[in-house]
Design a protein around this motif. Structure first.
Motif, PDB file in Angstrom:
ATOM      1  N   PRO A  43       0.835  -1.196   0.000  1.00 35.36           N
ATOM      2  CA  PRO A  43       0.000   0.000   0.000  1.00 35.36           C
ATOM      3  C   PRO A  43       0.871   1.247   0.000  1.00 35.36           C
ATOM      4  N   ALA A  44       0.326   2.296  -0.475  1.00 31.80           N
ATOM      5  CA  ALA A  44       1.066   3.553  -0.476  1.00 31.80           C
ATOM      6  C   ALA A  44       1.340   3.949   0.956  1.00 31.80           C
ATOM      7  N   ARG A  45       2.491   4.464   1.176  1.00 29.66           N
ATOM      8  CA  ARG A  45       2.897   4.815   2.533  1.00 29.66           C
ATOM      9  C   ARG A  45       1.995   5.912   3.062  1.00 29.66           C
ATOM     10  N   ALA A  46       1.306   5.632   4.177  1.00 21.87           N
ATOM     11  CA  ALA A  46       0.431   6.654   4.735  1.00 21.87           C
ATOM     12  C   ALA A  46       1.305   7.749   5.343  1.00 21.87           C
ATOM     13  N   ASP A  47       0.823   8.958   5.281  1.00 23.03           N
ATOM     14  CA  ASP A  47       1.592  10.048   5.883  1.00 23.03           C
ATOM     15  C   ASP A  47       1.593   9.937   7.390  1.00 23.03           C
ATOM     16  N   SER A  48       0.444   9.533   7.940  1.00 19.61           N
ATOM     17  CA  SER A  48       0.397   9.474   9.407  1.00 19.61           C
ATOM     18  C   SER A  48       0.362   8.022   9.852  1.00 19.61           C
ATOM     19  N   LYS A  69       6.800  -4.858  19.477  1.00 23.91           N
ATOM     20  CA  LYS A  69       7.397  -3.621  18.946  1.00 23.91           C
ATOM     21  C   LYS A  69       8.537  -3.924  17.985  1.00 23.91           C
ATOM     22  N   GLU A  70       9.341  -4.934  18.353  1.00 26.68           N
ATOM     23  CA  GLU A  70      10.470  -5.301  17.478  1.00 26.68           C
ATOM     24  C   GLU A  70       9.982  -5.759  16.116  1.00 26.68           C
ATOM     25  N   VAL A  71       8.988  -6.632  16.139  1.00 23.56           N
ATOM     26  CA  VAL A  71       8.485  -7.174  14.876  1.00 23.56           C
ATOM     27  C   VAL A  71       7.847  -6.062  14.048  1.00 23.56           C
ATOM     28  N   PHE A  72       7.144  -5.161  14.712  1.00 24.96           N
ATOM     29  CA  PHE A  72       6.494  -4.075  13.975  1.00 24.96           C
ATOM     30  C   PHE A  72       7.524  -3.163  13.339  1.00 24.96           C
ATOM     31  N   LYS A  73       8.623  -2.949  14.076  1.00 20.58           N
ATOM     32  CA  LYS A  73       9.654  -2.062  13.550  1.00 20.58           C
ATOM     33  C   LYS A  73      10.267  -2.683  12.306  1.00 20.58           C
ATOM     34  N   ALA A  74      10.575  -3.977  12.416  1.00 18.10           N
ATOM     35  CA  ALA A  74      11.195  -4.658  11.284  1.00 18.10           C
ATOM     36  C   ALA A  74      10.257  -4.721  10.085  1.00 18.10           C
ATOM     37  N   ALA A  75       8.955  -4.811  10.357  1.00 20.02           N
ATOM     38  CA  ALA A  75       8.006  -4.912   9.248  1.00 20.02           C
ATOM     39  C   ALA A  75       7.549  -3.556   8.769  1.00 20.02           C
ATOM     40  N   ASP A  76       8.070  -2.514   9.401  1.00 26.88           N
ATOM     41  CA  ASP A  76       7.732  -1.166   8.966  1.00 26.88           C
ATOM     42  C   ASP A  76       6.244  -0.864   9.076  1.00 26.88           C
ATOM     43  N   VAL A  77       5.687  -1.256  10.184  1.00 20.86           N
ATOM     44  CA  VAL A  77       4.243  -1.095  10.341  1.00 20.86           C
ATOM     45  C   VAL A  77       3.938   0.328  10.803  1.00 20.86           C
ATOM     46  N   PRO A  78       3.013   1.027  10.153  1.00 22.11           N
ATOM     47  CA  PRO A  78       2.738   2.425  10.518  1.00 22.11           C
ATOM     48  C   PRO A  78       1.844   2.553  11.745  1.00 22.11           C
ATOM     49  N   VAL A  79       2.347   2.003  12.865  1.00 22.29           N
ATOM     50  CA  VAL A  79       1.570   2.077  14.095  1.00 22.29           C
ATOM     51  C   VAL A  79       2.453   2.656  15.180  1.00 22.29           C
ATOM     52  N   GLU A  80       1.890   3.560  15.954  1.00 19.01           N
ATOM     53  CA  GLU A  80       2.660   4.174  17.035  1.00 19.01           C
ATOM     54  C   GLU A  80       1.974   3.815  18.342  1.00 19.01           C
TER      55      GLU A  80
END
Lengths: 386, 365
Positions: A43-48, A69-80
């Motif tokens: 998907p297109a990279r969301a801005d937020s 958190k580690e897995v999300f970081k590695a997968a580049d997940v747009p979640v904060e």
């Protein structure tokens, strides 16, 4: 052109997340694209990024959250994540903290949490923080989807059950009193409104997921009024869904059948305490508390956690907890946020690691640490994005 | 030859004499046991048990009684006075399955018996049976369930339309009594540990009281290991590895659920024994399966549950030799897999199954 599509998709997403909810599952889109559709473009990279409330809880909760958190970081997940450390046993609990968590939830609507342990001694208030959180957010439905993991065999394989549990009333009313010294009464409350609500949720869930049968679990032969009311509500709702088969079974017979022949069940719906028992029983059937994800829904919020909720205090600091359940739950959370691509990426990586069988934590019979498992999942992620 | 007259504890005189090779007479005390055959397959399995006991030469005399509820003076339902008198005299009873008619107006028979004799402890030993394969092969535990109060107190109210309140009652006295029984059982049967099962993190006051009493009683039994575990943890671990558990003691509802769960692990209610212990030395052992009206009278029933309950009864009475003999014969028959009733996977008749066990028992002498 790109920006317009982007804006369009963002608006739909925002609408989907912030609209008033009557049906708890409205925010989840039906996953119609099969996960084998490799030709979909990322998907297109969301801005937020999406903001999600995180409450690590006690015991191994913080370790599992680190894994996520580690897995999300590695997968580049747009979640904060917005973290809150609410804990009764570590004296980090207070009304203010609870309020902070609640206001964060009101903004974000989605949370991921570990188990907030309840100490057995109580200081005045009988309800634990975990129960109060559930009540304040009105998380009335707890859904645990029990699935056998491919590649890990137990005594019962190829299980596919859904357990829906009413989470706000029943035996967990925290209404207890000692009338005379040595005589304690504990009240179990069943209301028609909440029984109807959970029954409707169960039938809606069954319809949406294409399930064929809903079984109500009760003990109405003994608790004639209480469980009788629950059963009556389920039966009334069942008439509105003629395509779904409805049955009922007594809790002790249900437990016996689950260990002898669990394949006869499809969707199970029940009040609070029985739900606790059956959640744990079913989790044990497929591999334990470390492998089953679960989620809790209210009309407006969704909280993702493990299926069988135990703080597992003996494992703290030893790096042996199994993060599978939390990672699969995090993947469900991503699907809920409509981040279909990332959701599939995470869950497939986890399932692949389990199937390969080389890296297994102690509860599945292996010797790997939590860290090893997380690294294996991250490695399997990389292979996909490349 | 000398005939010996023996006076029984109840005052009746019965005699038995045996002469062994060097002309010494052995006295045998014959104990009378109240037998309640029950309904449906009850009579056939009771007959089977009586035959096997006869073959094993167990010193038991049976007194059959019926417990269909009658309305006593004052309008309260009660069990027939002959049955009550017999039980109070003999103290030990063996009961088959009783049917609970739905619209009879009287409460369930089991409830009536429980109230009449104050049967406070329900004991169910669950041992994996070799020869009857289940996915769980190393089960050897005992569930001891408090049977008089807890969630089954029957106190329910309709507060307003659509809101119902059920009361769970936990008292100090009942909790102490059941904990004491559990530890005594552990001592008498050489078991190593007692685990209290509770949900004191949620029901902090009620299960908290139960737990406190268990801990207090545990202080007096230092030779038995005492642990506590949450109900959900027990369920989780039970289906993964049941060999970790020994004796489990718990309040009413959890006991009901867990004892049926454990029965499921070893093969179901058709092979599970059960005993109810009362306050005045009364003990009723029973089979917990249903009356199976569809196979009643056709010689197809499986008497294993009632037989194993009867074996439990013999052990309770101290007749360990006979108990071991009958139990071994029963397990051998099942392990051999040649003569099995339909529910165990074979196609033999009840009488054939019984005859096989009788033969084995006689061969052992």
């Amino acid at each position: 052109m790109m920006a317009a599509t982007l804006r369009g998709s963002l608006v739909t997403l925002a609408k989907g997340l912030s609209g008033a909810r009557l049906q708890p599952l409205c925010t989840r889109s039906l996953s119609v694209t099969s996960s084998q559709n490799v030709s979909e473009s990322p998907p297109a990279r969301a801005d937020s990024t999406f903001k999600v409330t995180m409450v690590p809880g006690d015991g191994v909760g913080p370790e599992l959250m680190t894994a996520v958190k580690e897995v999300f970081k590695a997968a580049d997940v747009p979640v904060e994540f917005e973290e809150f450390h609410l804990s009764e046993v570590q004296n980090m609990a207070s009304e203010e903290k609870l309020e902070e968590v609640l206001s964060s939830m009101k903004n974000n609507r989605v949370a991921i949490k570990g188990k907030i342990h309840t100490p057995m001694e109580y200081k005045g208030e009988l309800a634990s923080y975990e129960m109060r959180l559930r009540r304040k957010l009105d998380l009335f439905a707890n859904v645990v989807h029990v699935n056998s993991l491919p590649g890990y065999s137990t005594r019962h394989n190829n299980l596919d059950l859904v357990i829906i549990r009413e989470q706000t009333e029943g035996e967990y009313s925290s209404l207890e009193h000692e009338s005379v010294s040595g005589v304690v009464e504990c009240l179990k409350i069943i209301t028609r409104e909440k029984s109807r609500r959970i029954a409707k949720f169960a039938f809606d869930y069954a319809t949406k997921k294409g399930r064929s049968k809903v079984t109500a679990v009760h003990k109405a032969n003994i608790m004639k009024l209480g469980d009788g009311l629950f059963l009556q509500s389920c039966a009334e709702l069942a008439e509105l869904y003629p395509k779904i088969k409805y049955e009922n079974i007594i809790i002790d017979n249900c437990c016996m059948q689950l260990v002898q022949n669990p394949y006869q069940f499809d969707v199970l719906v029940m009040p609070n305490l029985y739900g606790n028992i059956i959640d744990n029983l079913a989790a044990g059937l497929v591999g334990g508390a470390g492998v089953v994800p679960g989620e809790s829904y209210s009309a407006e919020y969704a909280v993702f956690e493990t299926g069988a909720r135990h703080p597992f205090a003996q494992a703290v600091g030893r790096n042996i907890a199994n993060p599978t359940a939390m990672l699969l739950s995090a993947s469900n959370m991503l699907r809920h946020l409509n981040l279909e691509y990332h959701s599939n990426m995470v869950s497939e990586a986890v399932k692949k690691v389990i199937k390969q069988g080389k890296v297994r934590t102690r509860d599945l019979g292996g010797y790997s640490t939590t860290g090893d498992f997380v690294r294996a999942v991250v490695d399997n992620l990389r292979h996909r994005t490349v | 030859q000398l005939d010996a007259f023996v006076v029984l504890a109840s005052g009746e005189i019965s005699y038995s004499s045996q002469q062994c090779s060097n002309f010494m007479t052995i006295y045998t005390i014959i104990q009378t046991v109240t037998l309640i055959p029950g309904d449906g397959i009850g009579p056939e399995i009771s007959t089977a048990v009586m035959k096997i006991f006869e073959a094993a030469k167990a010193p038991i005399q049976w007194e059959e009684r019926n417990v269909t509820a009658i309305k006593g003076p004052g309008g309260r339902w009660m069990i027939p006075p002959e049955a009550k008198e017999s039980m109070n005299k003999n103290k030990i009873g063996l009961k088959g399955p009783l049917k609970t008619p739905i619209a009879a107006g009287h409460p369930s028979m089991n409830l009536l018996l429980r109230k009449t004799f104050d049967l406070y402890a329900n004991v169910r030993p669950c041992v994996s049976i070799e020869g009857y394969k289940t996915p769980y092969t190393d089960v050897d535990l005992v569930t001891i369930r408090e049977n008089t109060e807890g969630e089954y107190s029957g106190i329910e109210h309709l507060i307003v339309d659509g809101v119902v309140q059920s009361i769970k009652l936990i008292t100090e006295e009942a909790s102490r009594r059941i904990a004491k029984y559990a530890f005594e059982y552990a001592r008498n049967n050489q078991r190593t540990s007692v685990t209290a099962v509770h949900k004191a993190n949620i029901m902090r006051m009620s299960d908290g009281l139960f737990l406190r009493k268990c801990r207090e009683v545990a202080e007096n039994y230092k030779d038995v290991k005492f642990t506590e575990m949450y109900l959900d943890t027990v369920c989780l671990n039970m289906v993964q590895d049941p060999s970790h558990f020994d004796i489990l003691v718990m309040p009413n509802l959890y006991g009901d659920i867990l004892s049926d769960l454990c029965a499921g692990l070893i093969g179901g209610l058709g092979v599970t024994p059960s005993g109810n212990i009362g306050a005045n030395g009364v003990a009723i052992f029973e089979s917990v399966h249903g009356t199976a009206p569809d196979i009643a009278g056709k010689d197809l029933a499986n008497p294993t549950a009632l037989l194993l309950s009867a074996v439990m009864m013999l052990r309770h009475m101290g007749l360990h030799g006979h108990a071991k003999k009958i139990e071994t014969a029963c397990f051998d028959t099942i392990r051999d897999e040649k003569v099995l009733t339909k529910d165990l996977g074979g196609n033999a008749k009840c009488s054939e199954f019984t005859a096989d066990i009788c033969r084995r028992v006689q061969d052992m002498d």
